[in-house]
Design a protein around this motif. Structure first.
Motif, PDB file in Angstrom:
ATOM      1  N   MET A 177       0.845  -1.171   0.000  1.00  0.00           N
ATOM      2  CA  MET A 177       0.000   0.000   0.000  1.00  0.00           C
ATOM      3  C   MET A 177       0.889   1.232   0.000  1.00  0.00           C
ATOM      4  SD  MET A 177      -1.603   0.283   3.812  1.00  0.00           S
ATOM      5  CE  MET A 177      -0.991  -1.264   4.384  1.00  0.00           C
ATOM      6  N   SER A 178       0.346   2.329  -0.455  1.00  0.00           N
ATOM      7  CA  SER A 178       1.135   3.564  -0.463  1.00  0.00           C
ATOM      8  C   SER A 178       0.288   4.725   0.055  1.00  0.00           C
ATOM      9  CB  SER A 178       1.670   3.859  -1.864  1.00  0.00           C
ATOM     10  OG  SER A 178       0.624   3.996  -2.787  1.00  0.00           O
ATOM     11  N   LEU A 190      -8.061   3.089  -4.895  1.00  0.00           N
ATOM     12  CA  LEU A 190      -7.491   4.435  -4.868  1.00  0.00           C
ATOM     13  C   LEU A 190      -8.451   5.313  -4.082  1.00  0.00           C
ATOM     14  CD1 LEU A 190      -5.378   6.491  -5.854  1.00  0.00           C
ATOM     15  CD2 LEU A 190      -6.799   6.811  -7.877  1.00  0.00           C
ATOM     16  N   ALA A 239      -8.076  -4.558  -2.388  1.00  0.00           N
ATOM     17  CA  ALA A 239      -6.778  -4.455  -3.050  1.00  0.00           C
ATOM     18  C   ALA A 239      -6.869  -3.521  -4.253  1.00  0.00           C
ATOM     19  CB  ALA A 239      -6.312  -5.834  -3.496  1.00  0.00           C
ATOM     20  N   CYS A 240      -5.829  -2.738  -4.459  1.00  0.00           N
ATOM     21  CA  CYS A 240      -5.687  -1.809  -5.594  1.00  0.00           C
ATOM     22  C   CYS A 240      -6.667  -0.640  -5.581  1.00  0.00           C
ATOM     23  CB  CYS A 240      -5.773  -2.545  -6.925  1.00  0.00           C
ATOM     24  SG  CYS A 240      -4.489  -3.787  -7.142  1.00  0.00           S
ATOM     25  N   ALA A 242      -3.733  -5.230  -0.472  1.00  0.00           N
ATOM     26  CA  ALA A 242      -2.456  -4.997  -1.165  1.00  0.00           C
ATOM     27  C   ALA A 242      -2.593  -3.947  -2.258  1.00  0.00           C
ATOM     28  CB  ALA A 242      -1.965  -6.306  -1.772  1.00  0.00           C
ATOM     29  N   LYS A 243      -1.570  -3.132  -2.387  1.00  0.00           N
ATOM     30  CA  LYS A 243      -1.440  -2.111  -3.422  1.00  0.00           C
ATOM     31  C   LYS A 243      -2.534  -1.044  -3.402  1.00  0.00           C
ATOM     32  CE  LYS A 243       1.295  -4.965  -6.474  1.00  0.00           C
ATOM     33  NZ  LYS A 243       1.507  -5.461  -7.820  1.00  0.00           N
ATOM     34  N   ALA A 244      -3.205  -0.866  -2.268  1.00  0.00           N
ATOM     35  CA  ALA A 244      -4.152   0.237  -2.127  1.00  0.00           C
ATOM     36  C   ALA A 244      -3.362   1.533  -2.007  1.00  0.00           C
ATOM     37  CB  ALA A 244      -5.028   0.043  -0.898  1.00  0.00           C
ATOM     38  N   THR A 245      -3.914   2.627  -2.520  1.00  0.00           N
ATOM     39  CA  THR A 245      -3.249   3.933  -2.487  1.00  0.00           C
ATOM     40  C   THR A 245      -4.155   4.935  -1.791  1.00  0.00           C
ATOM     41  OG1 THR A 245      -2.104   3.446  -4.548  1.00  0.00           O
ATOM     42  CG2 THR A 245      -2.211   5.752  -3.881  1.00  0.00           C
TER      43      THR A 245
END
Length: 73
Positions: free
Chosen positions: A1-2, A53, A50-51, A32-35
């Motif tokens: 994640m960011s 935004l 996941a993913c 995972a990979k959530a912003t």
């Protein structure tokens, strides 16, 4: 994640930035990979897919998917 707790007001570096910050309450699951962008607030007992935004306020007890929107559980 960011996490990106700053955002540009417009194109170019001279346009300025916002710095509202990011707030994540307790008992939040983030996939995972959530912003998470500047100004994001996630209340308690929330699930982020996941993913996803995110860039606004999300209420307690919701599931946030892709595209990111509140889904009652």
């Amino acid at each position: 994640m960011s996490f990106h707790p700053q955002n540009h007001l417009g194109p170019g570096k001279s346009s300025g930035t916002t710095q509202f910050g990011i707030s994540v309450r307790s008992n939040v699951w983030i996939g995972a990979k959530a912003t998470l962008l500047d100004g994001t607030y996630i209340d308690e007992h929330t699930t982020v897919g996941a993913c996803a935004l995110l860039n606004k306020r999300y209420s307690s007890g919701t599931v946030i998917g892709v595209p990111a929107k509140n889904v009652a559980i």
